[in-house]
Write an enzyme that holds these catalytic residues in place. Structure first.
Site, short mmCIF file in Angstrom:
data_model
loop_
_atom_site.label_atom_id
_atom_site.label_comp_id
_atom_site.label_asym_id
_atom_site.label_seq_id
_atom_site.Cartn_x
_atom_site.Cartn_y
_atom_site.Cartn_z
N GLU A 198 -1.88 -9.33 3.33
CA GLU A 198 -1.94 -9.95 4.52
C GLU A 198 -3.06 -10.31 5.08
O GLU A 198 -3.56 -11.22 5.68
CB GLU A 198 -1.50 -9.11 5.63
CG GLU A 198 -2.05 -7.66 5.78
CD GLU A 198 -1.39 -6.62 5.10
OE1 GLU A 198 -1.63 -5.52 5.34
OE2 GLU A 198 -1.32 -6.75 3.96
N CYS A 258 0.78 -1.23 -0.04
CA CYS A 258 -0.14 0.11 0.11
C CYS A 258 0.95 1.31 0.04
O CYS A 258 1.66 1.67 -0.91
CB CYS A 258 -0.95 -0.09 1.06
SG CYS A 258 -2.42 1.07 1.02
N HIS A 314 -3.58 -5.21 0.15
CA HIS A 314 -3.04 -5.77 1.45
C HIS A 314 -3.26 -7.37 1.32
O HIS A 314 -4.08 -7.89 1.82
CB HIS A 314 -4.12 -5.20 2.44
CG HIS A 314 -3.67 -3.87 2.81
ND1 HIS A 314 -2.80 -3.31 3.63
CD2 HIS A 314 -4.39 -2.68 2.20
CE1 HIS A 314 -2.72 -2.17 3.80
NE2 HIS A 314 -3.56 -1.59 3.00
#
Length: 552
Positions: A522, A383, A520
């Site tokens: 994750e 990001c 993102h």
């Protein structure tokens, strides 16, 4: 019909209700039950999207674009059911909904009160959340009630849970209470009095817990369990010890060994198959027996509170599982780099710059990125980390010395990163924004498809087009992309509709592993499957360590 398990907390906050709820869900899922989880947050904010990471920790983004509590990340990592907007709601959302109904005249002139209107709305939100589960109609919905018993903010939620339990009838709902049993070093013993008072407070509300989860830094002796059982009116076998563990992935086995799932199934009159926790045993075995070791530096401004990067930390742990590599994370304050330079990075095997907002600390992050690029150290930017990598490349390689983001310098003449003014959401609806738009709920959010450019490192890593989750309002400016590409930078993925850059990388002729992503990743990593980007990043860190002649 869906059965409900309400999880409450007592004595102090941050005991791990989310982990406990997720672990119970994992055990029940291993027994063949369809399970979903909900998190009720008693704060008045509509969502955590504009809350400081120092106060609230990470904001977890769901597939459908909700900014939610970090516990939903634990839920998705522990069970296969995906979370949605309906799985997390706050006092702010409840009051907003009730006031909107009052303005419409839905209450036909009645005085609107906490009981019954607010409590009825809470129950409706709970049942709606359970009904919208991605697993279909769940057998069990586990409802975590945020806050601590005794907090004034939590009272409407607890009252709603009590009413709902009464309305559903026997064997349709049960209560699990997580409480603290502190060890007092000067006395040399565990103290049960806080737990006794916490249960007493719960009983005053009209809730009688069926199970007590007793958090302590050690296993609770049988004598103390008997005392807790007697004073709290909970059967002795339902007083379950939850001691500190070096990995959260050990908790499902810990709870199962003490019969938590058996007690819950008996109380709810469920007769599922036996639990199979072999997957969790294998994960723990891999965690405890790595073949290699690397050190990755995470450069950010929230490093004093690692809860701000919870999903990212877990994604790196998942990568360690799937690469047989222990990943040591060093948290480096980007403002210290601005003051002291990059010497603190020179022993690292890889560098990661996570997402974030605001100008503070950005020049330190850019200095870290420049070090990683020039020193050929593997780099992953997520990001903001991608945006800053593009700014660094524009300044130091392309020669755009005033390159910046309009987030940090609205007057910069070289707007390499700028506000996204128009895009399509995941349902195909056009969203527009300006600098004057509200901060809350105005970002590009949720899962979006990312077509990947053939022949790139991104294609090697992913092997196919991907869907990843987003949370941003600034984007690499396409006007500068030709100059960046002329300098060697590769845009390896773009959005299919607006042509917004989603991934960037440097060719191997310039750097062995340098990748930035606007999304993102994750948020979609799980211990079961890991995530290809993080696995590749850890492998690159390991290769870098071995290339330097350091034993890995």
């Amino acid at each position: 019909m869906t059965k409900y398990v309400f999880v409450t907390g007592g004595v102090v906050s941050s005991l791990g209700k989310g982990i406990a709820a997720a672990s119970l869900a994992a055990i029940l899922e291993s027994r063949g039950l369809k399970v979903t989880l909900l998190k009720l947050d008693p704060y008045i904010n509509v969502d955590p999207g504009t809350m400081s990471p120092f106060q609230h920790g990470e904001v977890f983004v769901t597939e459908d674009g909700a900014e939610t509590d970090l516990d939903l990340g634990h839920y998705e990592r522990f069970i296969s059911t995906k979370m949605r907007k309906a799985n997390n709601f706050t006092t702010g959302q409840i009051y907003e909904s009730v006031i909107r109904k009052e303005r419409r005249g839905d209450y036909l002139g009645k005085t609107v009160q906490v009981i019954p209107h607010i409590t009825n709305e809470i129950q409706a939100f709970i049942e709606r959340g359970a009904a919208s589960a991605t697993c279909g109609e769940p057998d069990v919905a586990i409802v975590e009630i945020g806050g601590t018993v005794g907090d004034i903010e939590s009272l409407p939620f607890l009252e709603a849970a009590r009413q709902m339990s009464l309305r559903l009838g026997r064997n349709s709902a049960c209560f699990v209470h997580l409480t603290l049993v502190p060890y007092v070093a000067t006395a040399g013993e565990l103290k049960t009095k806080p737990t006794q008072h916490s249960v007493q407070k719960l009983r005053e509300i009209g809730i009688l817990p069926h199970v007590l989860l007793c958090r302590a830094d050690r296993r609770i002796p049988d004598d103390e369990s008997k005392k807790i059982s007697m004073f709290s009116n909970v059967p002795e076998d339902a007083v379950i010890s939850v001691w500190d563990a070096d990995s959260i992935y050990k908790i499902p086995q810990m709870l199962h060994d003490q019969g938590l799932d058996r007690i819950i199934c008996e109380e709810l009159k469920l007769s599922p198959k036996d639990a199979d926790l072999s997957m969790w045993s294998e994960l723990v075995e891999k965690l405890e027996n790595p073949k290699h070791e690397v050190t990755i530096g995470m450069v950010g401004k929230y490093v004093d509170l690692t809860e701000s990067y919870k999903s990212l930390i877990e994604a790196l742990r998942h990568a360690s599982l799937h690469t047989s590599t222990r990943v040591n994370i060093e948290y480096i304050d980007s403002e210290e780099i601005e003051t002291n330079g990059v010497d603190s990075l020179k022993h690292l095997d890889a560098v990661l710059v996570p997402g974030g907002f605001g100008r503070r600390g950005t020049e330190g992050k850019i200095a870290a990125i420049r070090y990683a690029r020039e020193s050929k150290v593997p780099y992953l930017g997520i990001c903001l980390g991608m945006q800053l990598a593009v700014i660094e490349f524009a300044r130091d390689v392309v020669g755009l010395k005033q390159a910046n983001s309009t987030e940090f310098d609205p007057e910069t003449p070289e707007r390499v990163v700028a506000l996204i003014t128009e895009w399509y959401d995941r349902d195909g609806k056009v969203e527009t924004r300006t600098e004057e738009s509200d901060l809350g709920g105005t970002m590009r959010l949720g899962s979006q498809r990312c077509p990947i450019k053939p022949g790139t490192m991104a294609e090697e890593i992913y092997g196919k087009d991907v869907n990843e989750r987003h949370r941003h309002r600034y984007e690499v400016n396409n006007r500068f992309v030709p100059q960046l590409e002329a300098g060697g930078l590769i845009i390896s993925a773009r959005t299919p509709s607006e042509d917004l850059p989603e991934m960037m990388e440097l060719p191997r002729s310039m750097h062995p592993w340098f990748v930035g992503v606007q999304f993102h990743p994750e948020f979609t990593s799980t211990p079961r499957d890991g995530h290809p980007l993080f696995k590749s990043f850890v492998e690159a860190a390991l290769a870098n360590k071995q290339a330097r002649g350091v034993k890995a």
